[in-house]
Design an enzyme around this catalytic site. Sequence first.
Site, PDB file in Angstrom:
ATOM      1  N   PHE A  37       0.864  -1.180   0.000  1.00 45.89           N
ATOM      2  CA  PHE A  37       0.000   0.000   0.000  1.00 45.89           C
ATOM      3  C   PHE A  37       0.901   1.231   0.000  1.00 45.89           C
ATOM      4  O   PHE A  37       1.793   1.349   0.850  1.00 45.89           O
ATOM      5  CB  PHE A  37      -0.893   0.000   1.240  1.00 45.89           C
ATOM      6  N   GLU A  38       0.661   2.167  -0.924  1.00 46.49           N
ATOM      7  CA  GLU A  38       1.663   3.217  -1.143  1.00 46.49           C
ATOM      8  C   GLU A  38       1.852   4.176   0.027  1.00 46.49           C
ATOM      9  O   GLU A  38       2.849   4.894   0.078  1.00 46.49           O
ATOM     10  CB  GLU A  38       1.399   3.979  -2.436  1.00 46.49           C
TER      11      GLU A  38
END
Lengths: 304, 304, 256, 256
Positions: free
Chosen positions: D53-54
């Site tokens: 997840f960025e």
Amino acid sequence: MSKRMSLSEAIARYVPTGASIVMGTALESLIPFAAGHEIIRQHRRDLTLIGPISDILFDQLIGAGCVQKIVAAWVGNVSAGLGHNYRRACEQGIPQPLTVWDHSNFTIALALLAGGLGVPYMPTYTLLGSDLPKTNPSFKYAASPFGGEKTLLVPALKPDVAILHVQRSDKEGNAHAWGNLGISEEAALASERVIIVAEEIVPREVILSDPNRVLAPSFKVCAVVHAPGGAHPSPVQGYYNRDHEFYHEYHRATRTAEGNVQWLEHWVIGVKDRAEYLQKLGKEHWQALQLREHRYAAPVDYGY
Amino acid sequence: MSKRMSLSEAIARYVPTGASIVMGTALESLIPFAAGHEIIRQHRRDLTLIGPISDILFDQLIGAGCVQKIVAAWVGNVSAGLGHNYRRACEQGIPQPLTVWDHSNFTIALALLAGGLGVPYMPTYTLLGSDLPKTNPSFKYAASPFGGEKTLLVPALKPDVAILHVQRSDKEGNAHAWGNLGISEEAALASERVIIVAEEIVPREVILSDPNRVLAPSFKVCAVVHAPGGAHPSPVQGYYNRDHEFYHEYHRATRTAEGNVQWLEHWVIGVKDRAEYLQKLGKEHWQALQLREHRYAAPVDYGY
Amino acid sequence: MATRLEYTPAELMVAAAAREIHNGEIVFTGMRLPLLAFALAKNLHAPRAIGLFECGLVRDTPAPEFLYTMGDPPNITNALWATRMINLMGLLQQGRVDLGFIGGAEVDRFGNLNTSYLGDPKMPTTKLPGSGGAADIASLSKRLVVIMAHEKRRLVERVSYITSPGFGEGEGWRARVGLPRGGPSAVITTLGILGFDATTGEAVLRSYHPGQTVDSVRAATGWDLRIAPDVCETPPPTARELEIIRRYDPAGFWTR
Amino acid sequence: MATRLEYTPAELMVAAAAREIHNGEIVFTGMRLPLLAFALAKNLHAPRAIGLFECGLVRDTPAPEFLYTMGDPPNITNALWATRMINLMGLLQQGRVDLGFIGGAEVDRFGNLNTSYLGDPKMPTTKLPGSGGAADIASLSKRLVVIMAHEKRRLVERVSYITSPGFGEGEGWRARVGLPRGGPSAVITTLGILGFDATTGEAVLRSYHPGQTVDSVRAATGWDLRIAPDVCETPPPTARELEIIRRYDPAGFWTR
């Protein structure tokens, strides 16, 4: 040496008109809304806002007429959709035209990394074939002197100031932050100065008991502000949760320019500080966002 | 999926002759001596050793004839002086000639950072005017396409394996390390695989209770080894202190090639594993290096 | 007249090194004697100095105990920041470090240091440990202070290999090769203290230690060492300085 | 004959997206529907999948609660790693990410996506939010899956602005512009699923959702959409899939 001061004093001293500011560096969490609102109240103009995604904070500053330039990967409302003020500024020049230098999340991170490392640029393969470089004049293309492969060169960004919301800090700016941190470290190291806005001010010993958790060197910190709830409606791990409905209300309320003026009047201009903001939000509403359970990190022994 | 295995199995599987290995990435602390000694016992040859400073571990592997190439900033004995085996190899080709590619601490860190970021190189201003680039054929000089200023380009390093000594890990390789970490994160991200050598194997919940303290993604970890005392004579924060005298004894004992053979026979070849090594060291000696006091990090709440 | 204090050459060097640290400065602290110099300065004239240690530490107080290496566990206790080395090197490259300390095996007339190779690098007569962080500190800090033994074979006309750049070949050289700033401001040896000519970048004898003379220092130097017009005797360590040095190195590991 | 299950178009899209995740793969998970697709796949056929997840998170289990954004506090609970975003982008650039999910406002015949500007960027008719991490995921992951609404104005012959590169102008384009790998493997829309010709990089209709036909999908597409020889109806979500989707989105925030 204590750097404690009020938020209004910190913004008055360190965020002049025309400043470049990096904010919202943890992405959806730890967004310094209290600081952004104080910037609006102090009528700053011609600001350059730098960040990865901005979950409505940039949209608010744009709608208040504070912003001349956006250097970011994404501006909108993560759970509700588009940013109406961002759209109006870009599409109609309302309240004023906006210069946008497009980045991706990776290139904004690389630009700040380069700033913190003191190097002129970082090479990357991302965005090759994308049109983003057409709307960001700072990028260059070059063949790698090693393999000869094509690369995009992302120049360093060195914002005037990073505004970071953290869980706790001492009065000198030694601060702990945890949870999602996104590009907060790169932002702190790349910026000329750092303003720390903290949920809690704690004794120096608390921070120094865990130096690996410190976000950035305190000698870069120019101001330490105590602003509990200062990240609302964004979440602060271990302190309070995200106020999803608030983002949706903002989305509905700011659909028109008039609606935006009313929203700003109600939540920003007509509010003295974050304490008054939380009162306006209402005790019950605020209570509902508080922790439902504690989850403590396993003990760590720094003894010898 | 458990990756637990003995140190001998981990080295047998993942450190073949000819491999490039990054070790000693935390500088003077957390040096994986137990792993280095197992590499010597398994007669690995033609290794490339990569690291910043190496506090006698590289000197030992060189003296045992395992090493063909050194890619490092410093090889010696931090508190006692020069590394006699390193000197003999470079000056007399004893036990065999050595190829040395010189780095500084900054350039080795930049090379591994580039490897982890997947970029071909990193530009820097360090070493301009130094002769290090004359003894490291991998560097290039180039003018920055932005300001035109001179820069040194440091190409990415991607070691076959990083061997990291940590305080605690679960069986899947989710690991916590604290104290001095130096370039450990860059090394883990740049390497094809990671071998974790841990003082303690703990339940998954312990590690996941504090995800900000995790060193690297466990999907890069190929082996998890339980080796208490495996970093001796280097220190492990919260576990044991540095055995300064041991470094001095090593310095004295390895002054001659013959002395080195005896030292290796006594402390490495003639020893089955780390448990036997610690027995040889002696209970009292080992006791004297244990913690004198605990210093626990302040609690951190990840609740919501 | 006060009775003459007893002290070792190393104690004098530590005292002299500490005097190079100004209050409030950010100092990149090398291993061995500079660890003591930082502790001494913090206790006296530079209480607001900040120390960076390349293992990844930032401190605004001296470590609570004697350090054999900067990575010793006591150096983490009460550190302000324990981070990745590259973050500190980045601050150095940004120009945030006022002063850096390094040691040297060989130094020349223009303050260039060799800690890599004596003789041909392909088959050196002596292989020295290498740069560590020294070349970075010499390249990128605003001021550099070198601490080393003063022997004719160590202070040479021209080093055969530049590990850590000083003023290179003299006037304008650092700018020509692309270095953004800096250069040596002092070389503190066992016999005296060298400064550097602001224009030519050449070493000049700033002071000779008690018991030495201008001539004795020149005689131990491998080139025709220039003398500063205001050359004087190095002020010996004070009783207060010695008391603090000995508190941080009680066994005299680095200073006896 | 089993009674026909009730489900929403979004639920079908989540089920279809989950089927694109193979067991053991490393998946860069975008916001909104892909958050649910990852949770669904983990519970069914891909228990060993890893999600990036960025915001800086790595997980090997779904978050314990519904997520409005990937940065919601429950997403940190039992994360394997909470790190700097750039470390995850670095792994992506290294080629360690098998599959990436992104959304799109506008997609074209070669799978190029526009989430930046409709009309002239200098004064756009519509300013869209921008790339976020989408352009990075499209540039650097091994496979790309796009999830979006199927309307004629959104599926256009040629996007006016490429935010996230697909196959550009077709055969060989990605290699020509220097992209190291990747390209779209599926575009999951409200009407069907497009695949891409391995050689030409052109979109082909792989399946149409229940209630749709080849013609209805073509009619809602802004170019002469090619049809896969083995085109079929998209398998509807199973009862098990629906039960899991509704467990992770109980209020139907993303799927109603």
